[in-house]
Design a protein around this motif. Structure first.
Motif, short mmCIF file in Angstrom:
data_model
loop_
_atom_site.label_atom_id
_atom_site.label_comp_id
_atom_site.label_asym_id
_atom_site.label_seq_id
_atom_site.Cartn_x
_atom_site.Cartn_y
_atom_site.Cartn_z
N GLU A 101 17.85 -53.15 -2.91
CA GLU A 101 17.47 -53.57 -1.56
C GLU A 101 18.68 -53.69 -0.63
O GLU A 101 18.64 -53.23 0.51
N LYS A 102 19.76 -54.26 -1.13
CA LYS A 102 20.96 -54.40 -0.29
C LYS A 102 21.52 -53.05 0.09
O LYS A 102 21.97 -52.83 1.23
N SER A 103 21.48 -52.11 -0.84
CA SER A 103 22.02 -50.78 -0.57
C SER A 103 21.17 -50.04 0.46
O SER A 103 21.70 -49.33 1.32
N TRP A 163 22.08 -51.44 3.75
CA TRP A 163 23.41 -50.93 4.14
C TRP A 163 23.31 -49.50 4.66
O TRP A 163 23.95 -49.15 5.66
N HIS A 179 28.45 -53.41 -2.91
CA HIS A 179 27.36 -53.90 -3.75
C HIS A 179 27.53 -53.32 -5.15
O HIS A 179 27.95 -52.18 -5.32
#
Length: 279
Positions: free
Chosen positions: A38-40, A43, A259
């Motif tokens: 999710e963070k990627s 980003w 990440h």
């Protein structure tokens, strides 16, 4: 000038694609894995690459074992999702960047990398799964893609150091392309896994986690790993990790880690993922 701004490494497990396509991403088995990306994905919405140079291996889909190039580059306008025996994945056509690809191919050959030029090919889960993980379910991929294929399917594969130097040569090629482009390099495959024999199902967490750490803190140590090191520590399919070194070699010495994610299991393998920006 074109510029490489970031690198991504990720596993490309085919069962991940099936989980997406069959609507299983929120099932208890799969939910932790997809949460790790999710963070990627967030980003990437800010990073907005114009082109992704995606390093993967064909799984005897477009390149049969009668002809196995050590390194190949796709120079086509577009690439169809492959039928790997159960129908093509319902994902968008992959749009290439033939002008940059041809420039990179010429530069690499002048740099004494004997590249096989692919003007037509279908792309399998080695490409489509990473695109799904980083961009989600979309009607059109938000970037153009240049495939770079590495032989990790039939002995002898190239060394990790040779892959690193290929990454360095790709960086030189991109930097000499006159168009203003934001370029990312992705290395896919891995981590530790073995699909056959007495060690089928092997997962070596300490080795995987050390590899992820060294991508950021001591990448030069990874250049020294031999074929036997990968076979012993990461299993027969762990050799796919040399494709991550193409990405890391393209980024240069200094990087910032955005990440990192590691998850076991996904199907019968470990999943690793890291996002690095050039410092």
């Amino acid at each position: 000038m074109a510029r490489i701004t970031a690198g991504v490494a990720t596993s490309h497990v085919p069962a991940i694609g099936a989980a997406i396509d069959l609507g299983k991403t929120q099932e208890p088995y799969w939910a932790p894995l997809f949460a790790g990306y999710e963070k990627s994905r967030a980003w990437q919405k800010d990073a907005r690459p114009d082109v992704v140079i995606l390093v993967f291996n064909d799984h005897a889909t477009s390149l049969m074992l009668e002809v196995v190039p050590t390194f190949a580059i796709g120079c086509a306008e577009r690439y169809r999702p492959a039928d790997e025996g159960w129908g093509a994945r319902p994902v968008p056509m992959v749009q290439g960047h033939p002008e940059l690809a041809a420039h990179i191919a010429e530069s690499l050959i002048i740099d004494e990398f004997d590249m096989t030029i692919l003007n037509d090919m279908d792309v399998d889960h080695g490409m489509t799964v990473p695109l799904s993980l980083l961009f989600g379910e979309v009607g059109q991929w938000p970037t153009r893609v240049i495939p770079v294929l590495v032989n990790v399917t039939q002995f002898p594969p190239p060394s990790g150091d040779r892959c690193w130097r290929l990454g360095e040569a790709i960086a030189r090629a991109v930097a000499s392309f006159p168009e203003d482009l934001n370029v990312q390099v992705w290395g896919t495959g891995g981590m530790s896994h073995q699909l056959q024999g007495k060690r089928a199902g092997l997962i070596n967490k300490p080795f995987d986690q050390a590899f992820l750490e060294n991508l950021t803190t001591d990448p030069q140590a990874l250049r020294k790993l031999t074929h036997y090191d990968y076979l012993r520590e990461a299993g027969s399919e762990g050799i796919e990790l040399i494709m991550w070194l193409v990405m890391r070699g393209a980024l240069g010495d200094a990087v910032n880690e955005v990440h990192r994610f590691y998850h076991v299991p996904a199907s019968n393998t470990a999943v690793g993922h890291v996002v690095l920006e050039r410092a």
